[in-house]
Structures are given as structure tokens and as C-alpha cells.
Scaffold this active site. Structure first.
Site, PDB file in Angstrom:
ATOM      1  N   LYS A 200      41.243 -14.647  16.695  1.00 55.08           N
ATOM      2  CA  LYS A 200      41.234 -15.543  15.531  1.00 55.08           C
ATOM      3  C   LYS A 200      40.776 -16.964  15.909  1.00 55.08           C
ATOM      4  O   LYS A 200      40.703 -17.304  17.089  1.00 55.08           O
ATOM      5  CB  LYS A 200      42.611 -15.545  14.876  1.00 55.08           C
ATOM      6  CG  LYS A 200      43.054 -14.140  14.403  1.00 55.08           C
ATOM      7  CD  LYS A 200      42.318 -13.690  13.148  1.00 55.08           C
ATOM      8  CE  LYS A 200      42.304 -12.194  12.889  1.00 55.08           C
ATOM      9  NZ  LYS A 200      43.549 -11.512  12.678  1.00 55.08           N
TER      10      LYS A 200
HETATM   11  C1  LIG Z   1      44.342 -10.216  12.075  1.00 61.79           C
HETATM   12  C2  LIG Z   1      44.754  -9.979  10.671  1.00 61.79           C
HETATM   13  C3  LIG Z   1      46.092  -9.744  10.318  1.00 61.79           C
HETATM   14  C4  LIG Z   1      47.159  -9.504  11.323  1.00 61.79           C
HETATM   15  O1  LIG Z   1      47.374 -10.566  12.168  1.00 61.79           O
HETATM   16  P1  LIG Z   1      48.386 -10.366  13.406  1.00 61.79           P
HETATM   17  O2  LIG Z   1      48.620 -11.776  13.873  1.00 61.79           O
HETATM   18  O3  LIG Z   1      47.691  -9.527  14.417  1.00 61.79           O
HETATM   19  O4  LIG Z   1      49.617  -9.744  12.880  1.00 61.79           O
HETATM   20  C5  LIG Z   1      46.415  -9.654   8.983  1.00 61.79           C
HETATM   21  N1  LIG Z   1      45.468  -9.761   8.023  1.00 61.79           N
HETATM   22  C6  LIG Z   1      44.174  -9.953   8.317  1.00 61.79           C
HETATM   23  C7  LIG Z   1      43.182 -10.075   7.213  1.00 61.79           C
HETATM   24  C8  LIG Z   1      43.773 -10.049   9.654  1.00 61.79           C
HETATM   25  O5  LIG Z   1      42.470 -10.191   9.963  1.00 61.79           O
END
Ligand SMILES: *Cc1c(COP(=O)(O)O)cnc(C)c1O
Length: 402
Positions: A200
């Protein structure tokens, strides 16, 4: 007189396949992040503590929310928001089919039902009209997903929520740094969940944040993220703490650690700079691809700041002799890593078996998915890397043009 010729943006078909593989994503961690982690390791305090509190305070200031609760994932933040909002058995929660499974799974963990509504092709985000069509007497909440880092039409969604008395819990996994009509994502609705997963825009390895302007909701989330222990129980091993605590709810083990917060503090300080690089690279991609009719480019809407977590191109239907999967294979042969965001929820066996979803249910989502390819876009890429991606795409299009 010599004719003035503009130098071409890129030189297609001349350069060869890049010599090294370009990964789809890499985290951007600097010396400040590394030293802060070392400082934490030396401090003797590893789990949730002062650095997590500082990260929460800085995050709150950054997004402009009243409260920020640090947790170990966006999934945890979504789940806590649903629990704190009182979502439970028999309730319906409307969300997008074009999302990661966690968005719907957290609803299911509360024994509520995820109700999918189709998206708009322009921004890959929930279509407010489709949302309104799905509202029943059981609907309790909407989870807008800011796909690729582009904020949803929040004014329309908040209007609908207000009209039908629904909670709005934003999945902002892609949207740190994004804003909508001058307001940062994270400050607009009942609750917003951010992800600090390794891929991210801001990473703590694994991690997440729940922001809200509702003090009560934050208090419930703070309690539930650490087993449901009474307030300040996390300090029980510090000099100021006490051995005594009370369990006031059957909570979860969702807390962030100070090791994660060490990364987060410095990543947050760099986030605007990260976003600028992403915007700049996205603009280079778009300028080059706008000239290729076989490729449809993502476009940022008016009145918003796009966080450009993902750069998703779509192959124009029937314009090429190869399909998306084959295109991805050719990009791999060109040493370019890619991904697809996302396989729509209603095409996964679980949601089909459990809720009766089937192919054809969400035609816009499916059309987007059919041609979608996420190209590499991250701050550790150089501008030269961006051009190697552009040239690879140009070569593949040239080879397979109809
Ligand atoms: C990455 C992601 C998540 C989950 O995030 P985590 O921190 O891994 O729990 C949820 N929603 C979307 C759209 C994502 O891309």
C-alpha cells in the site's frame, strides 16, 4: 529551412526487453524508518505503546479526523467499525463487487449479509444509483471502496445514507492522501479503514488505522482491539500502569505494535511526497497511453485528489487479437510485473454458494475486470522504469493490433 519536429515522447519498438524484472510493487522504506525501528528494539517496548500513540496523533492531524485507532490491518479496522456500529445478524451492508474479499468477509464475520451493487466504469467506484436500488428495510450500512485511490462520490453516498439512516464505513485501503472536495479521506463519514499492508501507499509491513469523528465509536474500537480490556490496560507493565484491569467485552487481538508504528511515523511524514511522485508517474503513463486507442486510461474525476495507489489500464474490447491474460503473459516476457484488481467478489465460489451471486449480476464490474491490468506504480521506480513499461505496452499492442 529545417522543419521543427517535436522529439517523440518515447521511442517505440527500438529498445529491447528490459534486462531486469520490474516487480509490480516495492515498499519505500528509508533510513529514518530503519533507525526508528532499531530505536524501538533497543527501548525494550515492542508492542503497542508510546510510538503507536504518536502515530495515531499524527495520523489524526493528517486526515483531519477527531480520532484514530491503530490496529494490525485494514481488515481489523473494518471489522471493528462494523462491530462498533452495531452491525449484526440479519443486517445488510452494501458494498462494491470490485474489491478485496476482506471488505465483504468482515460483514460476514458479524453474521450480516454483504449486498453488492454495481460500479461506474469511469471511476470503478460504487454507483450511488445502484446503491439506492439495493436498499431494503434490513440495510444498515454502506462500505464505499475508494478504488485505486480515487475517492467515491461521497456527497451522493452520504446523502443516501442520511436519507435512509445508514452508517457509512469507508474502505480506504488505497486512499491515504486522497481527498474529496477539499476534505481528506478519513474525515468525512462514520468511520474509515486504512491499510498499511506491504504494497500500500504507506506501509508498516502489516497494519491499519480506523479514523472517526465519533468519540464513542473510537472508544469501543480502542477497547475491542485489545481483548476488550478496560481502558489503559495496555500500560499495565509500565511504571504508570497498574496490574488491575477488567474485561468489559469479548474483544479481539487487533492492536498495532510500536515496531509497526516506527515505520508508520516516518512513512506518514513522507506521504504527500509519495503521492506527488505517483501523480507524476500516472500523468506520464496517461500521456503516452492516450495515443493508443487499444488502451483505455484511468481518469481522475473533478474536485478530488487521487492517491494513485493503482494505475489500472483497460484493454479496449475486441481491439486486440489477444485477451487480458495473454497481454499479462507478454508483459511478463517483457520483464514487467503486473496484477489484476480485483477478481470481482461475485465470481468467487464462496459468495456464489453462500449468497447466490452469479456471473452476469454486475455487468459494469465484469466489463472492467475483463480488460483490467494494474501496471507497476510506486515511488522506488525511476522515470526510466516508467518508460520501459510504456514501451513494452506499445510493443505488445503493435504486435497484436486487429
Ligand atoms: C489491501 C486491502 C484490504 C485489506 O487490507 P489489510 O491491511 O491487508 O487487511 C481491504 N480492502 C482493500 C480494497 C484492499 O486493497
Amino acid at each position: 529551412m529545417l522543419e521543427q519536429v517535436d522529439p517523440p515522447q518515447t521511442v517505440p519498438h527500438q529498445k529491447a526487453v528490459r534486462p531486469t524484472f520490474l516487480p509490480f510493487s516495492l515498499p519505500d522504506l528509508g533510513e529514518d524508518e530503519i533507525s526508528e525501528v532499531v530505536d524501538t528494539l533497543r527501548s525494550g517496548w515492542l508492542t503497542m505503546g508510546p510510538k503507536t500513540q504518536q502515530f495515531e496523533a499524527n495520523f489524526r492531524d493528517y486526515v483531519g479526523s477527531a480520532e484514530a485507532v491503530a490496529v494490525n490491518s485494514c481488515t481489523a479496522a473494518l471489522h471493528l467499525a462494523l462491530v462498533a456500529a452495531g452491525i449484526g445478524e440479519g443486517d445488510e451492508v452494501i458494498t462494491s463487487p470490485l474489491t478485496f474479499c476482506a471488505t465483504a468477509n468482515t460483514v460476514i464475520h458479524q453474521r450480516a449479509k454483504p449486498i453488492l451493487a454495481d460500479i461506474k466504469a469511469e471511476d470503478f467506484n460504487l454507483d450511488p444509483k445502484q446503491v439506492e436500488k439495493k436498499i431494503t428495510s434490513r440495510t444498515r450500512a454502506i462500505i464505499p471502496v475508494h478504488m485505486a485511490g480515487q475517492p467515491c462520490r461521497m456527497d451522493e453516498l452520504l446523502d443516501i445514507a442520511h436519507q435512509y439512516d445508514l452508517r457509512v464505513i469507508e474502505d480506504a485501503a488505497h486512499a491515504i492522501g486522497a481527498s474529496y472536495k477539499g476534505q481528506r479521506v478519513g474525515s468525512m463519514s462514520d468511520a474509515t479503514a486504512f491499510s498499511f499492508y506491504a504494497t500500500k501507499n504507506l506501509t508498516t509491513g502489516e497494519g491499519g488505522m480506523l479514523t472517526t469523528n465519533n468519540e464513542e465509536l473510537a472508544e469501543v474500537a480502542r477497547n475491542l482491539r485489545l481483548h476488550g480490556l478496560s481502558h489503559h490496560a495496555w500500560k499495565r507493565y509500565q511504571a504508570v500502569g497498574s496490574w488491575y484491569y477488567e474485561v468489559i467485552a469479548p474483544g479481539f487481538k487487533y492492536n498495532m505494535t510500536d515496531i509497526q508504528a516506527s515505520l508508520g511515523l516516518h512513512q506518514l511524514a513522507r506521504i504527500d511526497q509519495f503521492t506527488e511522485v505517483r501523480q507524476h508517474y500516472a500523468a506520464i503513463y496517461s500521456e503516452a497511453f492516450a495515443a493508443i486507442p487499444e488502451i483505455q486510461i484511468p481518469v481522475a474525476g473533478p474536485d478530488l485528489t487521487h492517491a494513485w495507489h493503482l494505475y489500472i489500464i483497460r484493454l479496449t474490447p475486441d481491439a486486440l487479437t489477444i485477451n487480458r491474460d495473454h497481454f499479462i503473459e507478454e508483459l511478463k516476457a517483457e520483464n514487467i510485473g503486473t496484477s489484476v484488481h480485483f477478481i470481482p467478489l461475485h465470481l468467487h465460489p464462496f459468495y456464489q454458494a453462500e449468497f447466490g451471486y452469479a456471473p452476469g449480476d454486475f455487468p459494469i464490474t465484469e466489463a472492467v475486470y475483463q480488460g483490467a491490468i494494474s501496471l507497476p506504480l510506486y515511488t522506488r521506480m525511476t522515470e526510466a522504469d516508467i518508460y520501459t513499461v510504456i514501451e513494452a505496452v506499445q510493443r505488445i499492442v503493435e504486435r497484436h493490433r486487429r
